[in-house]
Design an enzyme around this catalytic site. Structure first.
Site, PDB file in Angstrom:
ATOM      1  N   SER A 129      -4.497   1.913   1.945  1.00 30.44           N
ATOM      2  CA  SER A 129      -4.079   0.516   1.828  1.00 30.44           C
ATOM      3  C   SER A 129      -5.248  -0.421   2.085  1.00 30.44           C
ATOM      4  O   SER A 129      -6.117  -0.153   2.902  1.00 30.44           O
ATOM      5  CB  SER A 129      -2.961   0.197   2.827  1.00 30.44           C
ATOM      6  OG  SER A 129      -2.579  -1.162   2.720  1.00 30.44           O
ATOM      7  N   LYS A 188       2.869   5.378   4.479  1.00 31.32           N
ATOM      8  CA  LYS A 188       2.330   4.374   3.546  1.00 31.32           C
ATOM      9  C   LYS A 188       3.466   3.639   2.838  1.00 31.32           C
ATOM     10  O   LYS A 188       3.402   2.422   2.613  1.00 31.32           O
ATOM     11  CB  LYS A 188       1.419   5.053   2.520  1.00 31.32           C
ATOM     12  CG  LYS A 188       0.914   4.129   1.396  1.00 31.32           C
ATOM     13  CD  LYS A 188       0.165   2.917   1.927  1.00 31.32           C
ATOM     14  CE  LYS A 188      -0.675   2.222   0.873  1.00 31.32           C
ATOM     15  NZ  LYS A 188       0.028   1.778  -0.332  1.00 31.32           N
ATOM     16  N   HIS A 191       4.832   1.158   5.222  1.00 29.30           N
ATOM     17  CA  HIS A 191       3.859   0.056   5.243  1.00 29.30           C
ATOM     18  C   HIS A 191       4.123  -0.898   4.094  1.00 29.30           C
ATOM     19  O   HIS A 191       4.175  -2.124   4.278  1.00 29.30           O
ATOM     20  CB  HIS A 191       2.435   0.622   5.156  1.00 29.30           C
ATOM     21  CG  HIS A 191       1.389  -0.384   4.782  1.00 29.30           C
ATOM     22  ND1 HIS A 191       1.222  -0.832   3.478  1.00 29.30           N
ATOM     23  CD2 HIS A 191       0.454  -1.030   5.517  1.00 29.30           C
ATOM     24  CE1 HIS A 191       0.246  -1.724   3.441  1.00 29.30           C
ATOM     25  NE2 HIS A 191      -0.231  -1.847   4.663  1.00 29.30           N
ATOM     26  N   ASN A 192       4.298  -0.365   2.890  1.00 27.95           N
ATOM     27  CA  ASN A 192       4.522  -1.226   1.728  1.00 27.95           C
ATOM     28  C   ASN A 192       5.847  -1.963   1.829  1.00 27.95           C
ATOM     29  O   ASN A 192       5.956  -3.124   1.408  1.00 27.95           O
ATOM     30  CB  ASN A 192       4.464  -0.392   0.453  1.00 27.95           C
ATOM     31  CG  ASN A 192       3.047  -0.025   0.055  1.00 27.95           C
ATOM     32  OD1 ASN A 192       2.153  -0.005   0.892  1.00 27.95           O
ATOM     33  ND2 ASN A 192       2.832   0.273  -1.211  1.00 27.95           N
ATOM     34  N   GLU A 195       5.333  -4.753   4.072  1.00 29.78           N
ATOM     35  CA  GLU A 195       4.555  -5.741   3.311  1.00 29.78           C
ATOM     36  C   GLU A 195       5.486  -6.620   2.468  1.00 29.78           C
ATOM     37  O   GLU A 195       5.330  -7.847   2.438  1.00 29.78           O
ATOM     38  CB  GLU A 195       3.573  -4.984   2.413  1.00 29.78           C
ATOM     39  CG  GLU A 195       2.701  -5.820   1.515  1.00 29.78           C
ATOM     40  CD  GLU A 195       1.846  -4.936   0.623  1.00 29.78           C
ATOM     41  OE1 GLU A 195       1.851  -5.158  -0.598  1.00 29.78           O
ATOM     42  OE2 GLU A 195       1.178  -4.017   1.141  1.00 29.78           O
TER      43      GLU A 195
END
Length: 487
Positions: A129, A188, A191-192, A195
Site C-alpha cells: 500500500s 491489506k 486496510h482498503n 480507506e
C-alpha cells in the site's frame, strides 16, 4: 554478471517503482514484462545505469536469479496470477519462492499457497500500500503465506518499506510477517476497507461545510490544514487540504469540475462480504461502499432531484461551533471504523487460525500506506498495553475519546438530518456505538417473530444460556421446531 537478488514480473507504475526502490537499497533486480518493449524502455530510461537486468522470457528471468529464487508478480489480480504461477512452476525448483504483490483476494491466496506448497515451492501473498509514491520511496508491506519463505524476503521487504518515524532509515519498518496463507492479503483488504471508510467520512465533512456552512474551497482548505496539525493528522486529511487548494491553469478549482460519481475496484466490497461471512457488524465501511454505489446512479439522482423535495436550504449560523463539533464527529467516526476493522481481523484470525499481531498491524499502517496517520500510534499503544484487547472501545484512550466526542457527534448527525445532507458513515458509526454500548437491544422481538413464523426457537432470560424454547403462538403450530438455530 552478478545474479539478481529478486525478479519482478509486471512493469506497470507500481512494479517499476518497486524495482527502483529495491535498487536504491542495494539489491540487484531482474525484470520481465509480457510486452517486451516495456522492459526495453524501462532499462533505457529510469533504470539506466542501475544493477537492473532485463529478460524477454520467464525462463531467462529465472536464469538470472540467485537461489532460492525469489520471483515477485505485480500483475492484475485474477486469472493472470494463476497463469503466471503455472508457467513458473514449470521453470522453478523446490525451495524457490513465488510472491504475489497485487491486490488479490485472500481466498485466492489461501488456495494458491496450498497449491504451490504441494509442488515443493513456497508462496507469499503480500499487500503493498502507498500507491506510486509509496512504491518508489517506501510503502507499507503486509506479507503472508508460507512461513519458511519469510526469512528469504525479509531483508528486501523491510529495507524498501516505509519507516516510523517517517524518513528515519533506522526507524521501525512498516513491514512484518502477518501470518499463514491468505493473512497478508486479508489485512491489506481490511486496510482498503478502512480507506473507503476514511474517505467517506472526509467527503461527508466536506459536504457539510460546503452546503451546511456555505464555505468556500479556500476556507475549507484552511479547516483541513488545521485538522492536519492535530489528532486528525493523516495522509488523507493532508491530500484533502491540497485538493481544495488546487487551481487549474485558468484559476478554476478542480474539485468543482470533478463529476460526483465515485469508482471502486472491489476491495471495499470484499471487506464487507467477508464481514457478512464472519457475522461482524462492519456498518461504516458497508455504508462507504454503498455510498459509492449510490453516487454511481448519477442520472437517476439528477432526475430524482427534480421530483423528490427535501428540507428547505439553510445555513448553520454558528460556523465556528459547528466546525469544532464536526472535528469531533470525524474523529469519533474514524475510531468506530477502525474498531470494526479490528473486530473483523480478530474474527478472521480465529476462523483461519492466524496468529495476527494487531499492534504490529497498526505499526505497518503507521507509515507508507494510504491510511497512515498519527491515530494509528494510539492503536499500537492500545495493543501494546493489552495484546488480548477484544475491542478498541474498551481501551481507556478510545473509551474517553468517543465519550468526550459523542455530544458533538450527535449534534452533527442531527443537524445533517435536519438539513437533508446525507451522512451515512457518521450516522451508521453513531448507531453502532449506541448499539454496542447497550446491555439490552430489541432483538428479543426479532427472535419472537422468527419463532412465530418459523419455529426458530429462542433463549430465555430466566433460563441458562444454551437452552432453547418454542411457543405455539397461534395454538395451531404444534411443538415441532426448526432444526438449525443461529445466534
Amino acid at each position: 554478471m552478478t545474479k539478481a537478488d529478486i525478479g519482478l514480473i509486471g512493469l506497470a507504475v507500481m512494479g517499476q517503482n518497486l524495482v527502483l526502490n529495491m535498487s536504491d537499497h542495494g539489491f540487484t533486480v531482474a525484470v520481465f514484462n509480457r510486452t517486451t518493449s516495456v522492459t526495453d524502455e524501462f532499462l533505457a530510461g529510469s533504470a539506466k545505469g542501475r544493477a537492473i537486468y532485463g529478460a524477454h522470457t520467464l525462463e531467462e528471468l529465472v536464469g538470472l536469479l540467485k537461489r532460492p529464487r525469489r520471483v515477485m508478480m505485480m500483475v492484475q489480480a485474477g486469472r493472470a496470477v494463476d497463469d503466471i504461477i503455472e508457467k513458473l512452476l514449470g521453470i522453478l525448483e523446490p525451495g524457490d519462492i513465488i510472491i504475489d504483490g497485487g491486490n488479490s483476494n485472500y481466498e485466492d491466496t489461501i488456495r494458491r499457497t496450498a497449491y504451490v506448497e504441494s509442488k515443493g515451492l513456497l508462496y507469499i501473498g503480500t499487500g503493498v500500500s502507498g500507491g506510486e509514491e509509496g512504491a518508489r520511496h517506501g510503502p507499507s508491506i503486509m506479507p503472508g503465506g508460507s512461513p519458511a519463505a519469510w526469512p528469504h524476503v525479509k531483508p528486501i521487504f523491510q529495507a524498501i518499506a516505509a519507516k516510523v518515524p517517517e524518513g528515519d532509515p533506522n526507524g521501525a519498518p512498516c513491514c512484518d510477517w502477518v501470518g499463514e496463507n491468505g493473512a497478508g492479503h486479508f489485512v491489506k483488504m481490511v486496510h482498503n476497507g478502512i480507506e473507503y471508510g476514511d474517505m467517506q467520512i472526509i467527503a461527508e465533512a466536506y459536504h457539510l461545510m460546503k452546503e451546511g456552512l456555505a464555505m468556500s474551497n479556500d476556507d475549507m482548505r484552511d479547516v483541513f490544514a488545521r485538522w492536519n496539525e492535530g489528532k486528525l493528522e493523516s495522509y488523507l486529511i493532508e491530500i484533502t487540504r491540497d485538493i481544495l487548494g488546487y487551481r487549474d491553469a485558468d484559476g478554476t478549482a478542480v474539485i468543482d469540475i470533478i463529476l460526483d460519481r465515485a469508482g471502486q475496484k472491489g476491495t471495499g466490497k470484499w471487506t464487507v462480504i467477508s464481514a457478512l461471512d464472519q457475522g461482524i457488524p462492519l456498518t461504516l465501511i458497508g455504508e462507504a461502499v454503498f455510498a459509492r454505489a449510490l453516487s454511481a446512479l448519477k442520472d437517476e439522482r439528477v432526475a430524482a432531484s427534480a421530483l423528490l423535495p427535501g428540507p428547505q436550504a439553510g445555513v448553520i449560523a454558528d460556523k465556528a461551533a459547528f466546525i469544532a463539533d464536526l472535528e469531533e464527529a470525524v474523529y469519533a467516526s474514524k475510531i468506530i471504523s477502525y474498531t470494526q476493522g479490528y473486530m473483523l481481523m480478530r474474527a478472521a484470525a480465529e476462523a483461519y487460525k492466524w496468529n495476527l499481531n494487531f499492534g504490529g498491524i497498526a505499526l505497518m499502517w503507521r507509515g507508507g500506506c494510504i491510511i497512515r496517520s498519527v491515530f494509528l500510534g494510539k492503536i499500537k499503544e492500545a495493543f501494546d498495553a493489552d495484546p488480548n484487547l477484544t475491542n478498541l472501545l474498551l481501551n481507556p484512550y478510545f473509551q474517553a475519546a468517543v465519550t468526550g466526542a459523542q455530544a458533538a457527534w450527535r449534534r452533527v448527525v442531527a443537524r445533517a438530518v435536519e438539513l437533508g445532507i446525507p451522512v451515512p458513515a457518521m450516522a451508521s458509526a453513531l448507531a453502532f456505538f449506541d448499539g454496542y454500548r447497550r446491555a439490552w437491544l430489541p432483538a428479543n422481538m426479532i427472535q419472537a417473530q422468527r419463532d412465530y413464523f418459523g419455529a426458530h426457537t429462542y433463549e430465555r432470560t430466566d433460563k441458562p444460556r444454551g437452552q432453547f424454547f418454542h411457543t405455539n403462538w397461534t395454538g395451531e403450530g404444534g411443538a415441532v421446531t426448526a432444526r438449525a438455530y443461529q445466534a
